[in-house]
Design an enzyme around this catalytic site. Structure first.
Site, PDB file in Angstrom:
ATOM      1  N   LYS A   1    -101.420  80.378  15.724  1.00  0.00           N
ATOM      2  CA  LYS A   1    -102.104  80.425  14.424  1.00  0.00           C
ATOM      3  C   LYS A   1    -101.197  79.863  13.333  1.00  0.00           C
ATOM      4  O   LYS A   1    -101.627  79.058  12.509  1.00  0.00           O
ATOM      5  CB  LYS A   1    -102.489  81.882  14.120  1.00  0.00           C
ATOM      6  CG  LYS A   1    -103.230  82.081  12.834  1.00  0.00           C
ATOM      7  CD  LYS A   1    -104.056  83.367  12.855  1.00  0.00           C
ATOM      8  CE  LYS A   1    -103.330  84.567  13.464  1.00  0.00           C
ATOM      9  NZ  LYS A   1    -102.449  85.254  12.551  1.00  0.00           N
TER      10      LYS A   1
ATOM     11  N   GLU B   1    -103.078  82.546   5.619  1.00  0.00           N
ATOM     12  CA  GLU B   1    -102.994  82.917   7.030  1.00  0.00           C
ATOM     13  C   GLU B   1    -103.000  84.440   7.130  1.00  0.00           C
ATOM     14  O   GLU B   1    -102.180  85.121   6.516  1.00  0.00           O
ATOM     15  CB  GLU B   1    -101.700  82.355   7.633  1.00  0.00           C
ATOM     16  CG  GLU B   1    -101.564  82.699   9.105  1.00  0.00           C
ATOM     17  CD  GLU B   1    -100.200  82.320   9.685  1.00  0.00           C
ATOM     18  OE1 GLU B   1     -99.482  81.509   9.081  1.00  0.00           O
ATOM     19  OE2 GLU B   1     -99.856  82.886  10.738  1.00  0.00           O
TER      20      GLU B   1
ATOM     21  N   ASP C   1    -108.296  93.977  14.446  1.00  0.00           N
ATOM     22  CA  ASP C   1    -107.213  94.933  14.186  1.00  0.00           C
ATOM     23  C   ASP C   1    -107.639  95.798  12.998  1.00  0.00           C
ATOM     24  O   ASP C   1    -108.139  95.281  12.005  1.00  0.00           O
ATOM     25  CB  ASP C   1    -105.917  94.205  13.759  1.00  0.00           C
ATOM     26  CG  ASP C   1    -105.360  93.304  14.852  1.00  0.00           C
ATOM     27  OD1 ASP C   1    -105.806  93.444  16.006  1.00  0.00           O
ATOM     28  OD2 ASP C   1    -104.496  92.459  14.539  1.00  0.00           O
TER      29      ASP C   1
ATOM     30  N   LYS D   1    -113.681  80.070  30.378  1.00  0.00           N
ATOM     31  CA  LYS D   1    -114.664  81.110  30.060  1.00  0.00           C
ATOM     32  C   LYS D   1    -114.602  81.414  28.564  1.00  0.00           C
ATOM     33  O   LYS D   1    -113.532  81.674  28.030  1.00  0.00           O
ATOM     34  CB  LYS D   1    -114.336  82.382  30.857  1.00  0.00           C
ATOM     35  CG  LYS D   1    -114.600  82.232  32.351  1.00  0.00           C
ATOM     36  CD  LYS D   1    -116.093  82.201  32.555  1.00  0.00           C
ATOM     37  CE  LYS D   1    -116.484  82.204  34.027  1.00  0.00           C
ATOM     38  NZ  LYS D   1    -117.943  82.007  34.164  1.00  0.00           N
TER      39      LYS D   1
ATOM     40  N   CYS E   1     -72.709  83.369   8.671  1.00  0.00           N
ATOM     41  CA  CYS E   1     -72.732  84.684   8.036  1.00  0.00           C
ATOM     42  C   CYS E   1     -71.835  85.666   8.779  1.00  0.00           C
ATOM     43  O   CYS E   1     -70.629  85.655   8.589  1.00  0.00           O
ATOM     44  CB  CYS E   1     -74.167  85.187   7.897  1.00  0.00           C
ATOM     45  SG  CYS E   1     -74.302  86.444   6.639  1.00  0.00           S
TER      46      CYS E   1
ATOM     47  N   GLU F   1     -67.358  97.233   7.874  1.00  0.00           N
ATOM     48  CA  GLU F   1     -68.686  97.499   8.440  1.00  0.00           C
ATOM     49  C   GLU F   1     -68.546  98.082   9.854  1.00  0.00           C
ATOM     50  O   GLU F   1     -69.319  98.947  10.254  1.00  0.00           O
ATOM     51  CB  GLU F   1     -69.516  96.203   8.491  1.00  0.00           C
ATOM     52  CG  GLU F   1     -70.917  96.405   9.075  1.00  0.00           C
ATOM     53  CD  GLU F   1     -71.751  95.128   9.159  1.00  0.00           C
ATOM     54  OE1 GLU F   1     -71.223  94.029   8.871  1.00  0.00           O
ATOM     55  OE2 GLU F   1     -72.928  95.226   9.524  1.00  0.00           O
TER      56      GLU F   1
ATOM     57  N   ARG G   1     -73.781  91.776   2.862  1.00  0.00           N
ATOM     58  CA  ARG G   1     -73.284  92.890   2.088  1.00  0.00           C
ATOM     59  C   ARG G   1     -71.747  92.856   2.067  1.00  0.00           C
ATOM     60  O   ARG G   1     -71.120  93.356   1.178  1.00  0.00           O
ATOM     61  CB  ARG G   1     -73.777  94.183   2.765  1.00  0.00           C
ATOM     62  CG  ARG G   1     -73.852  95.358   1.859  1.00  0.00           C
ATOM     63  CD  ARG G   1     -74.571  96.503   2.572  1.00  0.00           C
ATOM     64  NE  ARG G   1     -76.005  96.429   2.397  1.00  0.00           N
ATOM     65  CZ  ARG G   1     -76.907  96.692   3.346  1.00  0.00           C
ATOM     66  NH1 ARG G   1     -76.510  97.006   4.566  1.00  0.00           N
ATOM     67  NH2 ARG G   1     -78.181  96.639   3.084  1.00  0.00           N
TER      68      ARG G   1
ATOM     69  N   HIS H   1     -76.513  81.134   5.176  1.00  0.00           N
ATOM     70  CA  HIS H   1     -77.311  80.779   6.353  1.00  0.00           C
ATOM     71  C   HIS H   1     -77.822  79.343   6.220  1.00  0.00           C
ATOM     72  O   HIS H   1     -78.901  79.124   5.662  1.00  0.00           O
ATOM     73  CB  HIS H   1     -78.508  81.723   6.492  1.00  0.00           C
ATOM     74  CG  HIS H   1     -78.140  83.106   6.891  1.00  0.00           C
ATOM     75  ND1 HIS H   1     -78.030  83.508   8.200  1.00  0.00           N
ATOM     76  CD2 HIS H   1     -77.831  84.199   6.147  1.00  0.00           C
ATOM     77  CE1 HIS H   1     -77.691  84.785   8.250  1.00  0.00           C
ATOM     78  NE2 HIS H   1     -77.566  85.232   7.018  1.00  0.00           N
TER      79      HIS H   1
ATOM     80  N   GLU I   1     -79.121  77.557   8.315  1.00  0.00           N
ATOM     81  CA  GLU I   1     -80.335  77.323   9.116  1.00  0.00           C
ATOM     82  C   GLU I   1     -81.616  77.485   8.294  1.00  0.00           C
ATOM     83  O   GLU I   1     -82.649  76.940   8.653  1.00  0.00           O
ATOM     84  CB  GLU I   1     -80.354  78.244  10.349  1.00  0.00           C
ATOM     85  CG  GLU I   1     -80.536  79.737  10.083  1.00  0.00           C
ATOM     86  CD  GLU I   1     -79.235  80.489   9.808  1.00  0.00           C
ATOM     87  OE1 GLU I   1     -78.261  79.861   9.364  1.00  0.00           O
ATOM     88  OE2 GLU I   1     -79.203  81.721  10.022  1.00  0.00           O
TER      89      GLU I   1
HETATM   90  N1  GLN Z   1     -73.337  92.296   8.576  1.00  0.00           N
HETATM   91  C1  GLN Z   1     -72.741  91.320   7.742  1.00  0.00           C
HETATM   92  C2  GLN Z   1     -72.881  91.647   6.259  1.00  0.00           C
HETATM   93  O1  GLN Z   1     -73.677  92.459   5.882  1.00  0.00           O
HETATM   94  C3  GLN Z   1     -73.324  89.942   8.047  1.00  0.00           C
HETATM   95  C4  GLN Z   1     -74.737  89.802   7.619  1.00  0.00           C
HETATM   96  C5  GLN Z   1     -75.440  88.641   8.275  1.00  0.00           C
HETATM   97  O2  GLN Z   1     -74.954  88.071   9.232  1.00  0.00           O
HETATM   98  N2  GLN Z   1     -76.608  88.289   7.763  1.00  0.00           N
HETATM   99  O3  GLN Z   1     -72.178  91.080   5.452  1.00  0.00           O
END
Ligand code: GLN
Length: 567
Positions: free
Chosen positions: A46, A170, A177, A217, A416, A440, A498, A543, A545
């Site tokens: 879709k 969309e 549903d 079908k 990241c 972290e 973060r 990022h 990407e």
């Molecule tokens: N966990 C890491 C942070 O919070 C990387 C976050 C991520 O890869 N999007 O900074």
């Protein structure tokens, strides 16, 4: 009665039975609406068909705004588990959305905003806020007309704000549903109010072809679409997805039993190259049929299929070069959706370099403990991506992979979390800071080389939120990153994190050879790192990407793949 009259009448009634708030100055007919629903089963494309349609309309010179109506109660996708629901796609404005928004951005080659993504949670939140503020003037707040009214308002606001020629809506999930019932009812109302010439429903259905029968079908598809009819919605166009070419007899049945002109029943069987889909659909007359339903096929003519043909050619790999194998050190769960934008970004590189890219998943859990297993996992891999992620699982394995790449001069691209991994690895094994880590993963680490952003430290107690969306990245002159971006002083990329490189360790890193080639303006937040002596070791806090586009591969991805190929 025409749409305009219906809307004026609604606006003038005082009984309060209706609730159709309209943006100031709204006029029906200025923006057309195309609603894409699915039936029988989900996952038959879709999103792909909606985005291909958006592209086709854009190709006719129309201003297209896609919008995804997602049924779930989360206000956005930020809290969703990507291993269950697929990647969280981050927009320039910081909205955390469904991966479909990525599909649209790539197809249309334009940035979308939070308004292009609406969940039921977002609608309900707005309604409850209004109710608490006394905005409903003593009325009981109901699903109909208030929820439906709010959905329509959302669409019309988008129309007003963007002055779109067409909004492609969309609807997540499939017809039937419970969750998307109100969205469908809202759209039925929308068509009634705007006039049938301004709203066209499309249904993407699936024609079964059980092995045991060996023939197509259509009953399930008919029943699926009959549910739409039962809700008062007559689709104008349907797309029958199937494994093999749609049989003429099936087309006839669908047409007769569902009140749809035969030429508006389209068959799309499995195609291998989705980038070619717009052209395939154009040749079948798909967008033509929809514009005909909306009465604007003469206003927005095609200018031939030259551009679509070029697009479909440029988005494929020509020739027979051998594939390059890229390892992704993430968790593969049977669905590629978790890392969809990364896979797309690699695909964009493959178009540009005319070289197929194979992906191999590197399961990192426990990898740090077994040198032999690590070596085995890296066999045949010509470059490694460490993608984004949260939480401690598999972290030590990823650090081991990063070390392997650095020591063996194997191309490494850290995205990241992959940026933070590269820092931790370097701190431990080059700076010899034993036990260096991110807070972290190890809050009490002696060497917190990655730690909370100062702005996050302040709000952490309040549940915290992330540094999200588009930000400027200042590039340092003379670095690889700067050269790869044509000596640009500044680029803009998307973030979702973060934690960051602890500013107290910057100097130590630099003394041992890390170059921070990209940083945030004014504050010491490091955003790109490179190891100039390495064949290719680069990582970024953002990022890349999310902003890579089919004909504009991200520069650093591209160089990474180029280096992996060994050219
Ligand atoms: N966990 C890491 C942070 O919070 C990387 C976050 C991520 O890869 N999007 O900074």
């Amino acid at each position: 009665m025409k749409g305009q009259d219906i809307l004026s009448e609604i606006a003038s009634t005082s009984s309060g039975e209706f609730y159709t708030p309209l943006p100031r100055g709204y006029k029906p007919g200025k923006t057309k609406y195309v609603v894409v629903t699915g039936s029988v089963i989900s996952g038959v494309g879709k999103g792909t068909i909606s985005s291909s349609l958006s592209k086709l309309l854009q190709d006719r010179g129309m201003k297209v705004e896609p919008i995804k109506l997602e049924a779930y109660l989360n206000v956005d996708s930020g809290t969703l588990n990507p291993f269950r629901h697929g990647e969280v796609f981050v927009l320039e404005d910081g909205s955390e959305t469904d991966l479909d928004l990525g599909t649209y951005e790539r197809a249309l080659d334009k940035n979308l905003r939070g308004e292009n993504f609406v969940t039921s949670g977002k609608i309900y939140q707005r309604i409850i806020e209004k109710e608490r503020a006394g905005k409903y003037l003593g009325r009981d707040v109901q699903f109909i007309p208030h929820v439906t009214g709010e959905i329509k308002l959302e669409l019309r606001n988008l129309a007003m704000k963007t002055k779109a020629d067409v909004i492609v809506i969309e609807i997540g999930g499939t017809v039937g549903d419970y969750e998307n019932m109100f969205a469908l009812e809202a759209l039925r109302e929308l068509r009634y109010e705007e006039g049938s010439e301004n709203v066209c429903f499309i249904n993407i259905t699936y024609i079964l072809e059980p092995n045991s029968l060996g023939e197509q079908k259509s009953k399930a598809a008919q029943l699926g679409i009959k549910r739409l009819l039962a809700m008062g919605i007559q689709p104008g166009v349907i797309v029958c997805r199937s494994q093999t070419k749609l049989k003429e007899s099936i087309r006839e049945k669908m047409s007769l039993y569902l009140n749809i002109a035969r030429e508006n029943v389209f068959g799309v069987h499995d195609v291998s190259n989705i980038y070619g889909l717009p052209l395939v659909l154009r040749k079948k007359g798909f967008d033509e049929a929809i514009l005909h339903e909306l009465g604007i096929e003469k206003r927005f003519k095609t200018n031939g299929n030259k551009e679509l043909r070029a697009w479909s050619k440029k988005t494929s790999v020509q020739g027979r070069a051998t594939a390059v194998t890229i390892g992704i050190a993430g968790k593969y769960t049977g669905t590629a959706d978790t890392y969809i934008s990364i896979l797309k970004a690699l695909e964009h590189c493959s178009f540009k370099l005319n070289r197929p890219v194979n992906v191999k998943w590197i399961e990192t859990t426990g990898l740090e403990k077994k040198r032999k297993k690590l070596k085995e996992s890296m066999k045949g891999i010509e470059g490694v991506i460490v993608p984004g992620g949260f939480g401690v699982r598999g972290i030590e394995g990823k650090i081991a992979v990063a070390r392997y790449c650095r020591e063996k001069n194997l191309p490494y691209l850290g995205l990241c979390l992959g940026f933070q991994i590269a820092l931790i690895e370097f701190a431990r094994n080059v700076l010899h800071l034993k036990g260096a880590n991110s807070t972290e993963f190890e809050p009490k680490t002696k060497h917190p080389v990655v730690c909370l952003l100062p702005e996050q430290r302040k709000i952490e107690g309040l549940g915290g939120s992330m540094r999200l969306g588009g930000r400027d990245v200042e590039l340092k002159k003379g670095t690889i990153a700067s050269k790869l971006h044509g000596n640009a002083k500044k680029i803009r990329r998307r973030f979702r994190h973060r934690f960051e490189c602890n500013p107290e360790y910057i100097q130590a890193f630099e003394e041992k050879g890390i170059v921070f080639s990209g940083k945030a303006p004014k504050v010491p937040i490091m955003q790109i790192l490179e190891l100039p002596k390495h064949r290719f070791m680069m990582a970024m806090q953002y990022h890349p990407e999310f902003t890579s586009r089919p004909l504009r591969a991200d520069e650093l991805f591209l160089e990474f793949v180029r280096k992996a190929v060994g050219k």
